[in-house]
Write a protein that holds these residues in place. Structure first.
Motif, PDB file in Angstrom:
ATOM      1  N   THR A 155      -7.252  -3.215  -2.554  1.00  0.00           N
ATOM      2  CA  THR A 155      -6.425  -3.906  -3.546  1.00  0.00           C
ATOM      3  C   THR A 155      -4.981  -3.433  -3.442  1.00  0.00           C
ATOM      4  O   THR A 155      -4.728  -2.226  -3.375  1.00  0.00           O
ATOM      5  N   PRO A 156      -4.015  -4.349  -3.417  1.00  0.00           N
ATOM      6  CA  PRO A 156      -2.601  -3.941  -3.389  1.00  0.00           C
ATOM      7  C   PRO A 156      -2.260  -3.074  -4.591  1.00  0.00           C
ATOM      8  O   PRO A 156      -2.816  -3.248  -5.683  1.00  0.00           O
ATOM      9  N   ILE A 157      -1.334  -2.133  -4.370  1.00  0.00           N
ATOM     10  CA  ILE A 157      -0.899  -1.268  -5.458  1.00  0.00           C
ATOM     11  C   ILE A 157       0.612  -1.390  -5.618  1.00  0.00           C
ATOM     12  O   ILE A 157       1.311  -1.874  -4.730  1.00  0.00           O
ATOM     13  N   ILE A 181      -0.507   1.425  14.161  1.00  0.00           N
ATOM     14  CA  ILE A 181      -1.003   0.732  12.980  1.00  0.00           C
ATOM     15  C   ILE A 181      -0.529   1.531  11.769  1.00  0.00           C
ATOM     16  O   ILE A 181      -0.578   2.760  11.778  1.00  0.00           O
ATOM     17  N   ASN A 182      -0.081   0.859  10.726  1.00  0.00           N
ATOM     18  CA  ASN A 182       0.410   1.578   9.552  1.00  0.00           C
ATOM     19  C   ASN A 182      -0.707   2.414   8.941  1.00  0.00           C
ATOM     20  O   ASN A 182      -1.783   1.916   8.616  1.00  0.00           O
ATOM     21  N   ARG A 183      -0.419   3.682   8.756  1.00  0.00           N
ATOM     22  CA  ARG A 183      -1.439   4.625   8.312  1.00  0.00           C
ATOM     23  C   ARG A 183      -1.896   4.359   6.876  1.00  0.00           C
ATOM     24  O   ARG A 183      -3.078   4.533   6.558  1.00  0.00           O
ATOM     25  N   ASN A 184      -0.981   3.961   6.021  1.00  0.00           N
ATOM     26  CA  ASN A 184      -1.355   3.720   4.626  1.00  0.00           C
ATOM     27  C   ASN A 184      -2.438   2.657   4.516  1.00  0.00           C
ATOM     28  O   ASN A 184      -3.414   2.811   3.769  1.00  0.00           O
ATOM     29  N   VAL A 185      -2.252   1.553   5.241  1.00  0.00           N
ATOM     30  CA  VAL A 185      -3.226   0.450   5.190  1.00  0.00           C
ATOM     31  C   VAL A 185      -4.557   0.890   5.782  1.00  0.00           C
ATOM     32  O   VAL A 185      -5.631   0.664   5.204  1.00  0.00           O
ATOM     33  N   TYR A 208       0.834  -1.201   0.000  1.00  0.00           N
ATOM     34  CA  TYR A 208       0.000   0.000   0.000  1.00  0.00           C
ATOM     35  C   TYR A 208       0.869   1.251   0.000  1.00  0.00           C
ATOM     36  O   TYR A 208       0.570   2.249   0.636  1.00  0.00           O
ATOM     37  N   ASN A 209       1.988   1.126  -0.731  1.00  0.00           N
ATOM     38  CA  ASN A 209       2.928   2.225  -0.966  1.00  0.00           C
ATOM     39  C   ASN A 209       3.597   2.730   0.309  1.00  0.00           C
ATOM     40  O   ASN A 209       3.865   3.919   0.462  1.00  0.00           O
ATOM     41  N   LYS A 215      15.821  -4.728   0.475  1.00  0.00           N
ATOM     42  CA  LYS A 215      16.310  -3.867  -0.579  1.00  0.00           C
ATOM     43  C   LYS A 215      15.443  -2.614  -0.717  1.00  0.00           C
ATOM     44  O   LYS A 215      14.268  -2.701  -1.048  1.00  0.00           O
ATOM     45  N   GLN A 216      16.046  -1.477  -0.417  1.00  0.00           N
ATOM     46  CA  GLN A 216      15.383  -0.176  -0.545  1.00  0.00           C
ATOM     47  C   GLN A 216      14.070  -0.103   0.238  1.00  0.00           C
ATOM     48  O   GLN A 216      13.142   0.617  -0.129  1.00  0.00           O
ATOM     49  N   ALA A 217      14.000  -0.872   1.311  1.00  0.00           N
ATOM     50  CA  ALA A 217      12.819  -0.888   2.161  1.00  0.00           C
ATOM     51  C   ALA A 217      13.274  -1.179   3.590  1.00  0.00           C
ATOM     52  O   ALA A 217      14.469  -1.321   3.857  1.00  0.00           O
TER      53      ALA A 217
END
Length: 276
Positions: A126-128, A260-264, A99-100, A200-202
């Motif tokens: 839906t996953p993006i 809780i992750n805000r994006n989700v 979710y970015n 990797k990059q995360a």
């Protein structure tokens, strides 16, 4: 658990991420059974509130360990009790990275909808495609957050070239290549199985303390509290409001790690409000 009068003002939603420790190895897998008294058993308190106040929605989030064999009975029991008091419940394991978010954080989400308003149309978001990298949320290098040399001595095997290192890892191979902007877990530098987890990059799941780091300007350093907040989807303005309110640096790390992750959550709410 100490609230006796739960005749609360009218409200539409309960959102919680009850303590997860007892669902994990760190918490000795004590579990979250009803009346067990463990920290994770706090989830049953929201059913008491829901039974009395009947909000439209109940959103509950918890760790992947909820699906471990010792804990697998909790979710069916939880959904059964909610069914008995008038709720349909949907659940799914979601990864915030889909979710970015820069963070690879897997969590179970349960969405309970009062039966009289549930039309069966709710769907998990839906996953993006992820477009954000760890380097996008990093501040300039600061010596304050440098990784102590004694930890690097345990984890770094070899420098291959600028910004590229071979680090010890709990895999069969025994090492991974870490580069500029990769996330590295420094939580267990001497562990044979858990040290050197790298993305990797995360970044991995954020902790409640200083633990996750990266390579920047050819140096190993921990992520800052602001970067923790950014990794959970919060704005800089929100971070500085918390900081200016008097929160210590350790509290700022803890608040981010426990969030809780805000994006989700934002995408879940968007789908919920479509239900009439």
């Amino acid at each position: 658990t100490k609230v006796k009068d739960i005749n609360l003002q009218e409200f539409d939603m309960i959102v919680s991420g009850s303590p997860c420790q007892s669902f994990t190895n760190e918490g000795n897998m004590e579990g979250g059974d009803k009346n067990s008294g463990t920290r994770s058993s706090l989830l049953w308190e929201q059913i008491k509130i829901a039974k009395k106040n009947k909000p439209k929605y109940i959103v509950w989030e918890n760790v992947r360990g909820l699906g471990f064999s010792k804990n697998k009975h909790i979710l069916p029991q939880y959904t059964q009790e909610l069914d008995e008091i008038g709720y349909n419940t949907y659940f799914k394991l979601l990864n915030s990275y889909n979710y970015n978010s820069v963070q690879k954080r897997e969590r179970y989400f349960t969405i309970s909808i009062r039966k009289d308003i549930d039309d069966g149309s709710f769907e998990f978001p839906t996953p993006i495609e992820n477009t954000v990298k760890l380097s996008d949320i990093l501040e300039p290098y600061d010596d304050k957050y440098v990784i102590p040399q004694k930890i690097l001595d345990e984890m770094v095997l070899e420098k291959l070239n600028k910004n590229t290192y071979k680090i010890k890892n709990g895999t069969k191979q025994g090492w991974l290549i870490a580069e500029e902007g990769d996330g590295i877990d420094f939580s267990f530098p001497t562990s044979k199985t858990r040290r050197g987890r790298e993305q990797k990059q995360a970044i991995q799941t954020l902790k409640t303390q200083v633990a996750i780091g990266t390579i920047q300007d050819d140096k190993f350093r921990y992520l800052t509290p602001l970067e923790y907040w950014r990794g959970q989807g919060f704005s800089d303005e929100e971070y500085y409001k918390a900081k200016e309110s008097g929160c210590t640096e350790s509290q700022l790390y803890s608040l981010a790690g426990n969030s809780i992750n805000r994006n989700v959550l934002k995408d879940l709410f968007k789908n919920l409000i479509k239900i009439k």
